[in-house]
Design an enzyme around this catalytic site. Sequence first.
Site, PDB file in Angstrom:
ATOM      1  N   GLY A   1      31.467  39.767  39.790  1.00 57.38           N
ATOM      2  CA  GLY A   1      32.630  39.076  39.901  1.00 57.38           C
ATOM      3  C   GLY A   1      34.052  38.206  38.746  1.00 57.38           C
TER       4      GLY A   1
ATOM      5  N   LEU B   1      27.405  40.843  33.206  1.00 56.64           N
ATOM      6  CA  LEU B   1      28.304  40.146  32.137  1.00 56.64           C
ATOM      7  C   LEU B   1      28.304  41.495  31.374  1.00 56.64           C
ATOM      8  CD1 LEU B   1      28.322  35.901  31.476  1.00 56.64           C
ATOM      9  CD2 LEU B   1      29.645  37.672  32.446  1.00 56.64           C
TER      10      LEU B   1
ATOM     11  N   ASP C   1      21.758  40.931  37.652  1.00 53.80           N
ATOM     12  CA  ASP C   1      21.705  43.243  37.350  1.00 53.80           C
ATOM     13  C   ASP C   1      21.749  42.918  38.995  1.00 53.80           C
ATOM     14  OD1 ASP C   1      21.507  45.624  37.341  1.00 53.80           O
ATOM     15  OD2 ASP C   1      21.371  45.262  36.124  1.00 53.80           O
TER      16      ASP C   1
ATOM     17  N   THR D   1      36.537  53.993  45.522  1.00 56.90           N
ATOM     18  CA  THR D   1      37.984  53.871  44.547  1.00 56.90           C
ATOM     19  C   THR D   1      38.677  55.397  45.409  1.00 56.90           C
ATOM     20  OG1 THR D   1      39.002  55.387  42.675  1.00 56.90           O
ATOM     21  CG2 THR D   1      36.326  55.305  43.133  1.00 56.90           C
ATOM     22  N   ASP D   2      40.193  55.557  44.939  1.00 55.55           N
ATOM     23  CA  ASP D   2      40.758  57.170  45.685  1.00 55.55           C
ATOM     24  C   ASP D   2      40.286  58.355  44.851  1.00 55.55           C
ATOM     25  OD1 ASP D   2      41.798  56.518  43.325  1.00 55.55           O
ATOM     26  OD2 ASP D   2      43.916  55.993  44.048  1.00 55.55           O
ATOM     27  N   GLU D   3      39.965  57.825  43.943  1.00 60.37           N
ATOM     28  CA  GLU D   3      39.334  59.267  42.995  1.00 60.37           C
ATOM     29  C   GLU D   3      38.456  60.173  43.627  1.00 60.37           C
ATOM     30  OE1 GLU D   3      38.374  58.657  38.536  1.00 60.37           O
ATOM     31  OE2 GLU D   3      40.910  57.015  38.353  1.00 60.37           O
TER      32      GLU D   3
ATOM     33  N   TYR E   1      32.233  59.130  36.389  1.00 64.44           N
ATOM     34  CA  TYR E   1      32.197  58.515  37.534  1.00 64.44           C
ATOM     35  C   TYR E   1      32.645  58.380  38.539  1.00 64.44           C
ATOM     36  CZ  TYR E   1      35.214  54.137  38.888  1.00 64.44           C
ATOM     37  OH  TYR E   1      36.270  53.530  40.282  1.00 64.44           O
TER      38      TYR E   1
ATOM     39  N   LYS F   1      41.602  50.492  30.179  1.00 65.74           N
ATOM     40  CA  LYS F   1      42.469  50.762  31.426  1.00 65.74           C
ATOM     41  C   LYS F   1      44.157  51.375  30.308  1.00 65.74           C
ATOM     42  CE  LYS F   1      38.821  50.970  33.894  1.00 65.74           C
ATOM     43  NZ  LYS F   1      38.137  49.514  34.071  1.00 65.74           N
TER      44      LYS F   1
ATOM     45  N   PRO G   1      38.825  65.440  29.887  1.00 66.90           N
ATOM     46  CA  PRO G   1      38.378  66.613  30.294  1.00 66.90           C
ATOM     47  C   PRO G   1      38.356  66.213  32.155  1.00 66.90           C
ATOM     48  CG  PRO G   1      37.189  65.508  29.107  1.00 66.90           C
ATOM     49  CD  PRO G   1      37.943  64.613  28.873  1.00 66.90           C
TER      50      PRO G   1
HETATM   51  P1  NAD Z   1      35.406  45.769  35.437  1.00 62.30           P
HETATM   52  O1  NAD Z   1      35.000  47.160  34.815  1.00 62.30           O
HETATM   53  O2  NAD Z   1      36.287  44.911  35.354  1.00 62.30           O
HETATM   54  O3  NAD Z   1      34.752  44.972  36.200  1.00 62.30           O
HETATM   55  C1  NAD Z   1      33.128  45.303  36.514  1.00 62.30           C
HETATM   56  C2  NAD Z   1      32.455  44.602  36.830  1.00 62.30           C
HETATM   57  O4  NAD Z   1      31.218  45.297  37.025  1.00 62.30           O
HETATM   58  C3  NAD Z   1      31.962  43.167  35.454  1.00 62.30           C
HETATM   59  O5  NAD Z   1      31.918  42.091  35.343  1.00 62.30           O
HETATM   60  C4  NAD Z   1      30.691  43.095  35.139  1.00 62.30           C
HETATM   61  O6  NAD Z   1      29.639  42.354  34.110  1.00 62.30           O
HETATM   62  C5  NAD Z   1      30.238  44.067  36.704  1.00 62.30           C
HETATM   63  N1  NAD Z   1      28.273  44.830  35.761  1.00 62.30           N
HETATM   64  C6  NAD Z   1      28.768  45.887  35.566  1.00 62.30           C
HETATM   65  N2  NAD Z   1      27.520  46.057  35.703  1.00 62.30           N
HETATM   66  C7  NAD Z   1      26.883  45.185  36.579  1.00 62.30           C
HETATM   67  C8  NAD Z   1      25.487  45.308  37.184  1.00 62.30           C
HETATM   68  N3  NAD Z   1      24.714  46.223  37.106  1.00 62.30           N
HETATM   69  N4  NAD Z   1      24.383  43.932  37.778  1.00 62.30           N
HETATM   70  C9  NAD Z   1      26.143  43.126  38.273  1.00 62.30           C
HETATM   71  N5  NAD Z   1      27.434  43.083  37.659  1.00 62.30           N
HETATM   72  C10 NAD Z   1      27.705  44.483  37.410  1.00 62.30           C
HETATM   73  O7  NAD Z   1      35.592  46.641  37.102  1.00 62.30           O
HETATM   74  P2  NAD Z   1      37.451  46.424  38.515  1.00 62.30           P
HETATM   75  O8  NAD Z   1      38.350  47.639  37.757  1.00 62.30           O
HETATM   76  O9  NAD Z   1      37.632  45.062  38.199  1.00 62.30           O
HETATM   77  O10 NAD Z   1      36.415  47.128  39.464  1.00 62.30           O
HETATM   78  C11 NAD Z   1      35.864  47.130  40.285  1.00 62.30           C
HETATM   79  C12 NAD Z   1      35.131  48.015  41.325  1.00 62.30           C
HETATM   80  O11 NAD Z   1      36.599  48.091  41.899  1.00 62.30           O
HETATM   81  C13 NAD Z   1      34.770  49.004  41.048  1.00 62.30           C
HETATM   82  O12 NAD Z   1      33.130  48.939  42.225  1.00 62.30           O
HETATM   83  C14 NAD Z   1      35.723  50.051  40.865  1.00 62.30           C
HETATM   84  O13 NAD Z   1      34.477  51.244  40.774  1.00 62.30           O
HETATM   85  C15 NAD Z   1      36.920  49.585  41.795  1.00 62.30           C
HETATM   86  N6  NAD Z   1      37.153  50.289  41.594  1.00 62.30           N
HETATM   87  C16 NAD Z   1      38.855  49.886  40.301  1.00 62.30           C
HETATM   88  C17 NAD Z   1      40.175  50.542  40.252  1.00 62.30           C
HETATM   89  C18 NAD Z   1      40.675  49.769  39.425  1.00 62.30           C
HETATM   90  O14 NAD Z   1      41.672  50.119  39.095  1.00 62.30           O
HETATM   91  N7  NAD Z   1      40.833  49.529  38.336  1.00 62.30           N
HETATM   92  C19 NAD Z   1      40.201  50.832  41.236  1.00 62.30           C
HETATM   93  C20 NAD Z   1      39.228  51.639  42.609  1.00 62.30           C
HETATM   94  C21 NAD Z   1      38.517  50.756  42.376  1.00 62.30           C
HETATM   95  O1  DAU Z   2      42.562  55.068  41.136  1.00 60.05           O
HETATM   96  C1  DAU Z   2      41.510  54.290  40.397  1.00 60.05           C
HETATM   97  C2  DAU Z   2      40.818  54.703  39.379  1.00 60.05           C
HETATM   98  O2  DAU Z   2      42.311  54.449  38.729  1.00 60.05           O
HETATM   99  C3  DAU Z   2      39.149  53.148  39.307  1.00 60.05           C
HETATM  100  O3  DAU Z   2      38.401  53.997  40.179  1.00 60.05           O
HETATM  101  C4  DAU Z   2      38.724  53.235  37.937  1.00 60.05           C
HETATM  102  O4  DAU Z   2      38.059  52.814  37.687  1.00 60.05           O
HETATM  103  C5  DAU Z   2      40.312  53.132  36.402  1.00 60.05           C
HETATM  104  O5  DAU Z   2      39.700  52.909  35.663  1.00 60.05           O
HETATM  105  C6  DAU Z   2      41.436  54.065  36.891  1.00 60.05           C
HETATM  106  O6  DAU Z   2      40.481  55.547  36.380  1.00 60.05           O
HETATM  107  P1  DAU Z   2      42.071  56.122  36.391  1.00 60.05           P
HETATM  108  O7  DAU Z   2      41.325  56.954  35.127  1.00 60.05           O
HETATM  109  O8  DAU Z   2      43.102  56.484  36.973  1.00 60.05           O
HETATM  110  O9  DAU Z   2      42.371  54.721  35.048  1.00 60.05           O
HETATM  111  P2  DAU Z   2      42.710  55.172  33.799  1.00 60.05           P
HETATM  112  O10 DAU Z   2      43.294  53.568  33.830  1.00 60.05           O
HETATM  113  O11 DAU Z   2      41.607  54.986  32.649  1.00 60.05           O
HETATM  114  O12 DAU Z   2      43.893  55.830  33.302  1.00 60.05           O
HETATM  115  C7  DAU Z   2      45.230  55.560  34.154  1.00 60.05           C
HETATM  116  C8  DAU Z   2      46.023  57.271  34.053  1.00 60.05           C
HETATM  117  O13 DAU Z   2      46.520  56.905  32.383  1.00 60.05           O
HETATM  118  C9  DAU Z   2      45.034  58.363  34.205  1.00 60.05           C
HETATM  119  O14 DAU Z   2      45.930  59.542  34.259  1.00 60.05           O
HETATM  120  C10 DAU Z   2      44.782  58.983  32.161  1.00 60.05           C
HETATM  121  C11 DAU Z   2      45.790  57.965  31.252  1.00 60.05           C
HETATM  122  N1  DAU Z   2      45.123  57.787  30.415  1.00 60.05           N
HETATM  123  C12 DAU Z   2      44.666  56.827  30.088  1.00 60.05           C
HETATM  124  C13 DAU Z   2      44.525  55.862  28.869  1.00 60.05           C
HETATM  125  C14 DAU Z   2      43.218  54.637  28.547  1.00 60.05           C
HETATM  126  C15 DAU Z   2      46.315  58.277  29.375  1.00 60.05           C
HETATM  127  O15 DAU Z   2      47.430  58.877  29.835  1.00 60.05           O
HETATM  128  N2  DAU Z   2      46.280  56.762  28.094  1.00 60.05           N
HETATM  129  C16 DAU Z   2      45.003  55.869  27.927  1.00 60.05           C
HETATM  130  O16 DAU Z   2      45.264  55.772  26.627  1.00 60.05           O
END
Ligand code: NAD
Ligand code: DAU
Length: 339
Positions: free
Chosen positions: A9, A34, A58, A123-125, A147, A186, A277
């Site tokens: 959170g 954290l 954790d 995630t959609d990934e 990931y 990101k 990659p």
């Molecule tokens: P983030 O990296 O900003 O935050 C992750 C949080 O988890 C951090 O606060 C970190 O300290 C905590 N954490 C990591 N390992 C831990 C552990 N072992 N125990 C307790 N806490 C721990 O992540 P986010 O972008 O907010 O993503 C949150 C969730 O949503 C993830 O599960 C991610 O896979 C999913 N998600 C993210 C996106 C996106 O675009 N960011 C999209 C789809 C799904």
């Molecule tokens: O789709 C959901 C996912 O989105 C989450 O599950 C992941 O936690 C989150 O990291 C994110 O993954 P992506 O790889 O899609 O996000 P990212 O922001 O790393 O990259 C978005 C797009 O931009 C991807 O096509 C890679 C590209 N990119 C990213 C970075 C960081 C660049 O071209 N340059 C960059 O510096």
Amino acid sequence: MKRVLITGGAGFIGSHFTRLLVKEGIYTVVLDKLTYAGNLLNLKDLESYENFVFVKGDIADREKVEEIVKEYKIKAIVNFAAETHVDRSILNPEPFYETNIKGTIVLLEVAKKYGLRLLQVSTDEVYGPVLTGYADENYPLNPTSPYSSSKAAADLIALSYFKTFGVDVVITRSSNNFGPNQYPEKFIPVIILSLMEKQKIPVYGNGRQKRDWIYVRDNAIAIREVLFKGRSGEIYNIAGNKEIENIELVNKVIKIYENLTGEEWLSTLIAFVKDRPAHDIRYALSTDKIEKEIGFKPTYPFDIALSETVKWYLDNLDWINTIKTRDFEEYYRKNYGER
Ligand code: NAD
Ligand code: DAU
């Protein structure tokens, strides 16, 4: 279900979700390790709320998770805790499997023992590249990075706990989130910080990859809806239905930034760098199920939300400075050349 444990959170999406629940009066306990991505500033405004508790720890520490569940009479867990950055998973996959798989198993075990609902934030990934059309919840899993493979594994394990033990599991799979408080590894905050610091904006490969972006506050609302209305054992896709090529997104952010600051010619900062990659060319989700069953549709207009996001970074240098001490600058230099 008015007493919820939110793991992860203090991260990006988790903190927005926590705020939503706390402000609705739900008793909310955050458990967060954290890591580099967790930041207590993300929760600072909630400190004074009586229905909010923060515990550092954790998710893989079963004793701690059980203690929290018993002490705070938790009824549901929402699991955001994860290692989340694809590039880091390419550099060093192991922590991804430790937290995203083993940690989730601990939460499932605790949910099984205490009869809790577990909402697994996925995630959609997990679907891998969607070349044409839209992936619904039955689309084959084809993760391509450490990931996404860790997230797909956790999803399958969670579903097996539902099928075998009847654990009340529900899964959300969302598209790319953006908004305030996103760690600047990101893409969108990378673009904004590069603009602020007049550094190169690293665009991987040819920049023609597509992502579907959702504003983080919309995703938080969708997850809350699924927590309270989602059917056990079901998966719900969540998306902003805003598909855009990376290079187009960069140009959009540059325009917004120029309008907000009065600066000009910033597109000269764009730098095409080495590709990631196994870079997934496109993600695209069908959101029929969540619309029909739960009644959720995103409400924030993309351009306005993007503009608010740029403004947030411009206005929150204190937050950026807490991040600047971290390792991401060196990390990018090492993998994709100078920023
Ligand atoms: P983030 O990296 O900003 O935050 C992750 C949080 O988890 C951090 O606060 C970190 O300290 C905590 N954490 C990591 N390992 C831990 C552990 N072992 N125990 C307790 N806490 C721990 O992540 P986010 O972008 O907010 O993503 C949150 C969730 O949503 C993830 O599960 C991610 O896979 C999913 N998600 C993210 C996106 C996106 O675009 N960011 C999209 C789809 C799904
Ligand atoms: O789709 C959901 C996912 O989105 C989450 O599950 C992941 O936690 C989150 O990291 C994110 O993954 P992506 O790889 O899609 O996000 P990212 O922001 O790393 O990259 C978005 C797009 O931009 C991807 O096509 C890679 C590209 N990119 C990213 C970075 C960081 C660049 O071209 N340059 C960059 O510096």
